[in-house]
Enzyme design. Structure first.
Site, short mmCIF file in Angstrom:
data_model
loop_
_atom_site.label_atom_id
_atom_site.label_comp_id
_atom_site.label_asym_id
_atom_site.label_seq_id
_atom_site.Cartn_x
_atom_site.Cartn_y
_atom_site.Cartn_z
N TYR A 21 2.12 -1.89 -3.03
CA TYR A 21 1.19 -2.35 -4.07
C TYR A 21 0.39 -1.19 -4.70
O TYR A 21 -0.33 -1.41 -5.67
CB TYR A 21 0.17 -3.33 -3.47
N TYR A 77 -5.22 -9.33 1.80
CA TYR A 77 -4.71 -9.48 0.44
C TYR A 77 -5.81 -10.00 -0.48
O TYR A 77 -6.82 -10.55 -0.03
CB TYR A 77 -3.47 -10.38 0.42
N ASN A 79 -6.46 -12.49 -2.36
CA ASN A 79 -7.02 -13.84 -2.33
C ASN A 79 -7.82 -14.13 -1.06
O ASN A 79 -8.36 -15.21 -0.91
CB ASN A 79 -5.90 -14.89 -2.50
N ASP A 104 -9.72 -5.16 -11.53
CA ASP A 104 -8.97 -5.17 -12.79
C ASP A 104 -9.42 -6.36 -13.63
O ASP A 104 -9.79 -7.40 -13.11
CB ASP A 104 -7.47 -5.26 -12.50
#
Length: 199
Positions: A21, A77, A79, A104
């Protein structure tokens, strides 16, 4: 951190962990956190909660009235970042108004940015998770623009894709500017930061 008189700020770079990622648009928060850690002269290390990597230090010139900062990269992660953020905020006794999320932002063009306090999560899973765990959305955000996906590309595919070759040439400057904005926010306040950096 032994000085208890100076308030602590918790600055959180949002992203997804792991090398696959690393270069994604969704990981701009991690990139800015890495730059801030470099400026603080320290590498990330595991926090005893086991759910985030942190750097403890100060922003500002040595000898000045520096701000105490815990810079964090959650290991979960996007979420699920709220849990680690809440754990760190509790551990360091940081209220939501001294938490800064670097993330972002689709609704701001690439190579621009904005700082604000509070607001909605605009479909951003990291902000949604933080709001849920902290019990409020009233934390600071440094919103780093990535723009909207081109054509009919799905938003989820766009944010989990690497920057274009043209964007990668500009990206170091954007990361640098966003790091400047985070330092300004902590040291000089939101209004000054908005005057200098909101585009």
């Amino acid at each position: 951190m032994t000085d208890t008189a100076t308030p602590v700020w918790l600055v959180v770079g949002l992203g997804n962990p792991g090398p696959s990622y690393a270069g994604h648009r969704h990981n701009i928060g991690y990139m800015v956190a890495d730059e801030l850690a470099r400026r603080m002269g320290s590498g990330f290390r595991a926090h005893k909660s086991g759910r985030a990597d942190v750097v403890e230090g100060r922003f500002g010139a040595p000898g000045s009235d520096q701000a105490r900062v815990v810079l964090a990269r959650p290991r979960s992660y996007m979420n699920e970042v709220g849990g680690p953020v809440k754990a760190l905020a509790t551990f360091y006794k940081v209220p939501p108004e001294r938490v800064v999320a670097i993330h972002d932002e689709l609704d701001i063009p690439f190579d621009t940015m904005r700082a604000k306090l509070g607001g909605g999560d605009n479909g951003h899973n990291g902000l949604k998770s933080m709001r849920s765990s902290l019990g409020t959305g009233d934390f600071h955000r440094v919103r780093v623009g990535i723009g909207r996906p081109p054509g009919r590309q799905e938003v989820a595919d766009f944010v989990l894709s690497n920057y274009s070759a043209a964007e990668r040439k500009v990206l170091p400057f954007q990361v640098d500017t966003a790091a400047d904005a985070v330092e300004c926010l902590v040291l000089e306040g939101l209004e000054r930061t908005q005057q200098k950096f909101n585009s």
